[in-house]
Design a protein around this motif. Structure first.
Motif, mmCIF file in Angstrom:
data_model
loop_
_atom_site.group_PDB
_atom_site.id
_atom_site.type_symbol
_atom_site.label_atom_id
_atom_site.label_comp_id
_atom_site.label_asym_id
_atom_site.label_seq_id
_atom_site.Cartn_x
_atom_site.Cartn_y
_atom_site.Cartn_z
ATOM 1 N N PHE A 1 0.893 -1.172 0.000
ATOM 2 C CA PHE A 1 0.000 0.000 0.000
ATOM 3 C C PHE A 1 0.921 1.209 0.000
ATOM 4 O O PHE A 1 1.454 1.574 1.034
ATOM 5 N N ALA B 1 2.283 -4.495 3.210
ATOM 6 C CA ALA B 1 1.299 -5.061 4.129
ATOM 7 C C ALA B 1 1.380 -6.578 4.150
ATOM 8 O O ALA B 1 1.033 -7.222 5.144
ATOM 9 N N ASN C 1 -1.951 -6.836 15.802
ATOM 10 C CA ASN C 1 -2.707 -5.880 14.988
ATOM 11 C C ASN C 1 -1.840 -5.339 13.855
ATOM 12 O O ASN C 1 -0.666 -5.057 14.046
ATOM 13 N N GLY C 2 -2.439 -5.229 12.686
ATOM 14 C CA GLY C 2 -1.712 -4.656 11.555
ATOM 15 C C GLY C 2 -0.694 -5.603 10.940
ATOM 16 O O GLY C 2 0.145 -5.186 10.147
ATOM 17 N N SER C 3 -0.765 -6.893 11.277
ATOM 18 C CA SER C 3 0.247 -7.813 10.761
ATOM 19 C C SER C 3 -0.106 -8.326 9.364
ATOM 20 O O SER C 3 0.671 -9.060 8.761
ATOM 21 N N GLY C 4 -1.275 -7.957 8.842
ATOM 22 C CA GLY C 4 -1.592 -8.317 7.462
ATOM 23 C C GLY C 4 -2.613 -9.434 7.309
ATOM 24 O O GLY C 4 -2.793 -9.966 6.216
ATOM 25 N N LYS C 5 -3.316 -9.782 8.386
ATOM 26 C CA LYS C 5 -4.267 -10.894 8.311
ATOM 27 C C LYS C 5 -5.450 -10.549 7.406
ATOM 28 O O LYS C 5 -5.807 -11.328 6.516
ATOM 29 N N THR C 6 -6.048 -9.384 7.635
ATOM 30 C CA THR C 6 -7.179 -8.997 6.804
ATOM 31 C C THR C 6 -6.733 -8.791 5.362
ATOM 32 O O THR C 6 -7.452 -9.146 4.414
ATOM 33 N N THR C 7 -5.552 -8.238 5.189
ATOM 34 C CA THR C 7 -5.014 -8.058 3.833
ATOM 35 C C THR C 7 -4.905 -9.408 3.132
ATOM 36 O O THR C 7 -5.263 -9.531 1.956
ATOM 37 N N GLN D 1 -14.525 -8.367 9.003
ATOM 38 C CA GLN D 1 -14.168 -8.021 10.377
ATOM 39 C C GLN D 1 -15.119 -6.943 10.905
ATOM 40 O O GLN D 1 -15.646 -7.045 12.002
ATOM 41 N N GLU E 1 -12.118 -12.575 12.109
ATOM 42 C CA GLU E 1 -12.399 -12.146 13.482
ATOM 43 C C GLU E 1 -13.889 -12.190 13.826
ATOM 44 O O GLU E 1 -14.479 -11.215 14.255
ATOM 45 N N HIS F 1 -8.151 -13.217 17.149
ATOM 46 C CA HIS F 1 -7.323 -12.727 18.258
ATOM 47 C C HIS F 1 -7.594 -13.546 19.515
ATOM 48 O O HIS F 1 -6.815 -13.540 20.457
#
Ligand code: ATP
Ligand code: MG
Lengths: 251, 334
Positions: free
Chosen positions: A16, A21, A41-47, A88, A174, A206
């Motif tokens: 990005f 990401a 958080n922010g580790s790229g799971k949703t990405t 999420q 999540e 999580h």
């Protein structure tokens, strides 16, 4: 582990702007497996989910589903092949009754493929599906507007929408977040039921304790990279995982 | 005998939520009135009005149809600033077919409606992916481009336009055709928007992510909505071509874009009925203000602002709410 993988992710990356990401993530998933994906958080799971379902276009890398390349297809075609995801951030149609929220997935061309062009009554199917995920029929919860429902029901609604598509692979981002222990405990049996039906599931979570109880295998993400992959107990013993998790959680 | 007040629909609602169990003529009237009233008004108005106001009624029907077309698009997540595109394309389609091939209005009007809808859909297909204001800007610009193309290339009579179109059989025919189409479009597409198909269209506006996530190709559905809206708008143009017996550059005028939006917003968007009601209020009002000469636009603007400030939900939603609150006296025991 002799079957052909149902899902195969190969060196998937996403930038990005300047942010990496997701960096060269690869893994295979066997039919019927329940894979947990964890990470700070922010580790790229949703990405990762967005790239598999192609809601976001990968910078590089490929995804194969049932041996067929899907990473060039638009997201609606991927859904029709049998991958359903939940979001999420649930965003139902707040002013509609819960069961009317089910109409859109029930209108899906995938339903036509599966049912051979024959539909039943969508309202009735919606009520059945909602009952399956715990909308008590006697209490008429399904008739309440989505805006009036507590988070626990909205998450179940999200799950029911995925169920409506009768996918072979569920990707649940999540699903448990924001839920009480009791609510999680009431959803776990639904997931186990999906699994008994032979479906493959990826769960981003999580809530590690609840996840580890049902997951066959866990992938750990950190700063967009896969840092561990294996059975839950083994993964949590991994030094890199400990430092990633304890580092962020304690610090 | 003590009495208390209760809503007329209370009994209806209590007996059944879906299947209405009607117990009295009053309840039947309560349910039927909102459907009967527009039909009666549309059938009687042509008989009651003089020749001048009959012409105004034709404008009302056209603006109402363009406003419904705008509302259908808006409910699908496309805000059009160029209803004149639909109107103009329909007008030139029927005009050209009548002028060059001598086809009768019985053929040109329906063909131009469908063909116009198709052409407009094809023109806007490349920008279907644009969201919000970007889509709107394109719809605003395209009619302006088309006018200049007609002017520069002198096609379809250029600045002169095409005249001498076959007129419709009579004023009565014009009036009742426009009223019949208006009623059919209003009730037909209201029904469509309430169906599961309509829910998908509205879902695209509300949250396209969740529609895509159902395996639905939102661009295909947007294109369908565009075709429907385009065909309604093109009908207006085709119809007016035969009423005026002329088609020319004014068919792309900004009026055809702005008036319908004003009608839909004042009347209450999202219902189609509001758009219709808005046209029935704004168009005659604009005519009535003609006596004020230069101040007409000023007064018109002031009225618009007053409506929007006083009833931001739209007139139709306000009336609907009040209607559901109508009460009657019922006897209470004790
Ligand atoms: N659309 C986007 N534009 C720019 N950056 C993005 C976008 N989506 C995600 N990112 C960035 O990518 C990184 C990974 O985000 P992602 O949402 O995948 O994390 P996550 O592991 O799902 O986190 P969480 O546990 O909070 O849900 C973050 O640094 C985020 O800021
Ligand atoms: Mg996430």
């Amino acid at each position: 582990m002799t079957d052909a993988p149902i899902l195969s992710v190969s060196e998937l990356s996403k930038n990005f702007g300047g942010v990496r990401a997701l960096n060269q993530v690869s893994f295979d998933l066997q039919p019927g497996e329940l894979l947990g994906v964890i990470g700070p958080n922010g580790s790229g799971k949703t990405t990762l989910v967005n790239l598999i379902t192609r809601f976001v276009k990968p910078t590089s890398g490929e995804v194969f589903f049932k041996g067929k390349k899907i990473s060039h297809l638009p997201p609606y075609k991927i859904v029709r092949l049998g991958i359903a995801r939940t979001f999420q951030m649930v965003k139902p149609f707040y002013q509609l009754p819960a069961y009317k929220n089910m109409i859109i997935p029930l209108y899906s061309p995938r339903m036509r493929q599966l049912a051979g062009g024959h539909y039943g009554d969508r309202d009735a199917m919606a009520l059945d599906l909602l009952e399956e995920v715990g909308f008590e029929r006697d209490a008429h919860v399904a008739y309440k507007t989505a805006g009036a429902l507590p988070q626990g029901y909205l998450k179940r609604l999200e799950l029911a929408k995925a169920l409506a598509l009768q996918p072979d692979l569920f990707i649940l981002d999540e699903l448990f977040s924001g839920l009480s222990l009791a609510e999680v405990a009431s959803i776990v049996p639904i997931i186990e039921k999906i699994r008994m039906a032979g479906k493959t599931i990826i769960m981003i979570e999580h809530r590690l304790k609840e996840l580890f109880r049902i997951a066959d295998r866990v992938i750990v993400m950190n700063y967009g990279e896969k840092i561990a992959d294996g059975p839950a107990e083994a993964v949590m013993e991994d030094e890199a995982v400990k430092s990633a998790y304890l580092g962020t959680e304690a610090g | 005998m003590k009495k208390r007040k209760e809503r007329i629909d209370r009994g209806i609602k209590a007996r059944s939520s879906d299947i209405f169990a009607l117990l009295s003529w009053r309840e039947m009237l309560y349910l039927a009135a909102p459907r009967l009233l527009p039909v009666i008004v549309c059938l009687l108005l042509p008989l009651l009005l003089g020749p001048y106001w009959q012409k105004v009624l034709l404008s009302v029907a056209v603006v109402a149809l363009l406003a419904i077309s705008w509302d259908i698009l808006a409910q699908t997540g496309m805000v059009s600033l160029g209803q004149a595109l639909f109107f103009g394309v329909g007008a030139y389609c029927s005009g050209a077919m009548n002028h060059y091939w001598g086809l009768s209005p019985v053929l040109t009007i329906p063909i131009a409606s469908l063909l116009g809808g198709l052409i407009c859909t094809l023109i806007l297909l490349p920008v279907l992916r644009l969201r919000g204001i970007y889509f709107s800007m394109v719809t605003l610009i395209i009619p302006l481009i088309l006018v200049r193309i007609v002017e520069a290339t002198k096609i379809f009579g250029g600045t002169e336009g095409l005249s001498g179109m076959t007129p419709l059989p009579s004023t009565w025919f014009e009036l009742y055709l426009s009223m019949a189409v208006l009623l059919a479009v209003l009730f037909g597409f209201r029904r469509m928007m309430d169906s599961d198909y309509g829910l998908v269209l509205k879902g695209i506006n509300d949250n396209d992510r969740s529609v895509i996530n159902a395996g639905i190709n939102i661009y295909w559905f947007k294109a369908q909505s565009l075709f429907i809206a385009g065909a309604i708008g093109a009908f207006c143009g085709a119809f007016m071509t035969h009423v005026y017996m002329f088609v020319g550059m004014p068919v792309f005028a900004l009026d055809y874009s702005i008036l319908p939006i004003a009608a839909a917003v004042v009347g209450g968007p999202g219902t189609l009925a509001g758009a219709t009601l808005g046209a029935f209020i704004l168009v005659p009002m604009s005519e009535a203000l003609r006596g004020f000469g230069g101040l007409r636009i000023v007064l018109y603007g002031v009225f618009l602002v007053v409506f929007i400030v006083a009833l931001p939900e739209g007139i139709f939603h306000y009336i609907q709410r009040k209607y559901h609150q109508i009460e009657r006296w019922v006897e209470v025991d004790k």
